[in-house]
Design a protein around this motif. Sequence first.
Motif, short mmCIF file in Angstrom:
data_model
loop_
_atom_site.label_atom_id
_atom_site.label_comp_id
_atom_site.label_asym_id
_atom_site.label_seq_id
_atom_site.Cartn_x
_atom_site.Cartn_y
_atom_site.Cartn_z
N LEU A 1 -4.39 -2.30 -20.62
CA LEU A 1 -4.70 -1.77 -19.06
C LEU A 1 -3.78 -0.61 -19.05
O LEU A 1 -2.48 -0.78 -18.86
CB LEU A 1 -4.80 -2.98 -18.22
CG LEU A 1 -5.48 -4.16 -18.52
CD1 LEU A 1 -5.29 -5.21 -17.31
CD2 LEU A 1 -7.00 -3.80 -18.74
N LEU A 2 -4.26 0.44 -18.40
CA LEU A 2 -3.18 1.74 -17.99
C LEU A 2 -3.85 2.07 -16.75
O LEU A 2 -4.98 2.19 -16.45
CB LEU A 2 -3.64 2.71 -18.91
CG LEU A 2 -3.19 2.36 -20.38
CD1 LEU A 2 -3.43 3.59 -21.27
CD2 LEU A 2 -1.72 2.26 -20.53
N ALA A 3 -2.81 2.41 -15.78
CA ALA A 3 -3.11 2.82 -14.31
C ALA A 3 -3.13 4.16 -14.32
O ALA A 3 -2.41 4.84 -14.85
CB ALA A 3 -2.06 2.41 -13.49
N THR B 1 -4.56 3.75 -7.00
CA THR B 1 -5.31 2.59 -6.84
C THR B 1 -5.66 1.81 -8.22
O THR B 1 -5.47 0.56 -8.05
CB THR B 1 -6.79 3.20 -6.94
OG1 THR B 1 -6.92 4.02 -5.55
CG2 THR B 1 -7.95 2.31 -6.83
N GLY B 2 -5.08 2.25 -9.46
CA GLY B 2 -5.21 1.75 -10.72
C GLY B 2 -3.85 0.85 -10.73
O GLY B 2 -3.89 -0.36 -11.28
N TYR B 3 -2.84 1.57 -10.09
CA TYR B 3 -1.64 0.74 -10.04
C TYR B 3 -1.84 -0.54 -9.09
O TYR B 3 -1.29 -1.63 -9.42
CB TYR B 3 -0.32 1.63 -9.43
CG TYR B 3 0.92 0.81 -9.45
CD1 TYR B 3 1.67 0.29 -10.49
CD2 TYR B 3 1.16 0.41 -8.01
CE1 TYR B 3 2.98 -0.41 -10.28
CE2 TYR B 3 2.33 -0.39 -7.86
CZ TYR B 3 3.16 -0.78 -9.04
OH TYR B 3 4.12 -1.64 -8.72
N GLY C 1 -9.64 2.57 -11.08
CA GLY C 1 -8.32 3.26 -11.43
C GLY C 1 -7.81 2.79 -12.67
O GLY C 1 -6.69 3.35 -13.07
N LEU C 2 -8.48 2.20 -13.60
CA LEU C 2 -7.87 1.80 -14.69
C LEU C 2 -8.57 2.42 -15.87
O LEU C 2 -9.85 2.58 -15.89
CB LEU C 2 -8.26 0.26 -14.89
CG LEU C 2 -7.19 -0.67 -13.93
CD1 LEU C 2 -7.54 -2.23 -14.21
CD2 LEU C 2 -5.88 -0.54 -14.13
N GLU D 1 -0.23 -6.69 -2.91
CA GLU D 1 -1.00 -5.07 -3.08
C GLU D 1 0.16 -4.33 -3.27
O GLU D 1 -0.01 -3.02 -3.73
CB GLU D 1 -1.17 -4.57 -1.34
CG GLU D 1 -2.12 -5.43 -0.53
CD GLU D 1 -3.66 -5.07 -1.04
OE1 GLU D 1 -3.58 -3.97 -1.56
OE2 GLU D 1 -4.53 -5.97 -0.89
N ILE D 2 1.37 -4.94 -3.43
CA ILE D 2 2.78 -3.78 -3.80
C ILE D 2 3.28 -4.33 -5.15
O ILE D 2 3.82 -3.48 -5.77
CB ILE D 2 3.35 -3.95 -2.64
CG1 ILE D 2 2.95 -3.47 -1.06
CG2 ILE D 2 4.83 -3.06 -2.86
CD1 ILE D 2 3.64 -3.80 0.04
#
Length: 570
Positions: free
Chosen positions: A91-93, A97-99, A135-136, A528-529
Amino acid sequence: MKEFVHLHVHSEYSLLDGYASTTAIAGRAKELGMDSIALTDHGVMYGAMEFYAAAKKAGVRPIIGMEAYIAPGSRTDPTTRGAKNYYHLLLLAKNETGYRNLVKLTTRSHLDGMGKGVFARPRIDRELLEEHREGLIVTSSCIAGELIQSLVEQDRQKAREIAAYHRDLLGSDNYYLELQLHNNAPELEELNEEIVRIGNELGIPLVATADTHFVRADDVEAHKRIMAMGFNMTLKEFCAKGYEMDESYHIMSGEEMWQRFKRYGTAPIENTGRIAEMCNLKLDFGRVQLPAFDLPEGHDAESYLRFLAEEGLMQRFNGNPPEKYVQQVAYELDVINKTGFPDYILIVWDYVKYARARSIPCIPRGSTGSSLVIYCLGITDVDPLANKLLFERFLSPERLEMPDIDTDFADSRRHEILEYLASKYGRENVAQIITYGTLGAKAALRDVGRVLEVPLPDIDRIAKLIPSLPVGTTIAQALEKVPELKRIYDSEPQLREVIDWGQKVEGRMKNVGTHACGVVVSRTPLQEIVPLQRTTKDENSVMAAFEGPMLAKIGLLKICLLYTSDAADE
């Protein structure tokens, strides 16, 4: 030079499986003239922020990702020995949003999908991927991926269904079939031919990767020893099992990768750059996200802190404070407001007040005693002016870091403060903090000695020669300071080998733990963070999976609730 971007990269945060530091990964990309490189550790994001900063400093685009473990069914299914309880999925951000979705997937895998026992892994499943796919960019991963394992089992129809599912879920721009070629896995050549055919049939693009676990080819021997430690085996046992990697698992140049994959045409290599261009993650470090403090009507944080400080000053001096105290309080409040920390001071004042109201022993320490405002709030009983303490040790306009107000609580009642913070600011906004265990000098010698099958008395002999003070003395420093260790190094070849390899693995990540006193509090739900996982000693508690200094850097409130023995408080 051929353009190529490494998208499948493991660091030492793939604990005892990767050998590369995040700084070395970023430096290698710069050395090779690559404008981007990814970090994709196994099931965790421990090194993500450190890597992001290192890559930015090196002038390289950081691509944050993870090689996730995905359950064949539900992530809540039990894990059992011998069964296929997980596959790999990369999986890559692409963006923020992806992160955030990567953080949520990592968190849910640890909290919901871990299972129990030595074979447990933090697993996601299709349900989670469907929920957090935005986002991924996803690839089919290495030989341990679900698609390629279906091909290993000669179930081509299942492999095709897996590929079609991910293409339809993510879109053809966000899903790629991964091609790898490694010297110790000749079966990959035949498997790749099937992957190419499936890609052509289903219109899914291909991408070439190297499953990198160390930076340079000559790191392979150190990596073998690190992995043997991870498996708790001797080097002979480890190699006999066929687990070791070869030099092809290092971060190769673009030219090396082009030569290795040219049989598949230009697209798989060119797609690495295409993916890198789509991954444009920008993270804002330092934006403080303090939790919202409940204020009385008519007050903001600055005015309420001023009210409390002035009221406390009057109480300290029975309504008649000396002028120099009045001026000092005004000066300190001005600095606190300019640096943006009145909320932080109020938060600390609130939980200290809570502790004292319940007779929970509570003693601040360190530079906290340098602030007259802190004294007026009753957080400390040390008068800084009477004791000639400098406020600038606590906070100054030139140093914008959040000041540390470390506080000792009675060990048996510290949990009450944690419970108070969780109930006041929201359980989803409060967590303990992870620590990363590294191999110190003595541990490195002992572990290497075990792996190399050196008699324990001999290992004890050299390990005991590493000075305990100063803390953190390295093997190299000990060789310079301790004549007996240098004599052994020069005269005993077997122990010289242990010392040499000990220096190679010294300082590498070994395990994780829970910080004894660190707590992080956020304005919004932490998942979320930052990624979360269970604490190492309590399945019912969670910890943020970034260390304290990194949490502070990204703007979260880090509180040190230190503890002291009950006997010391009586």
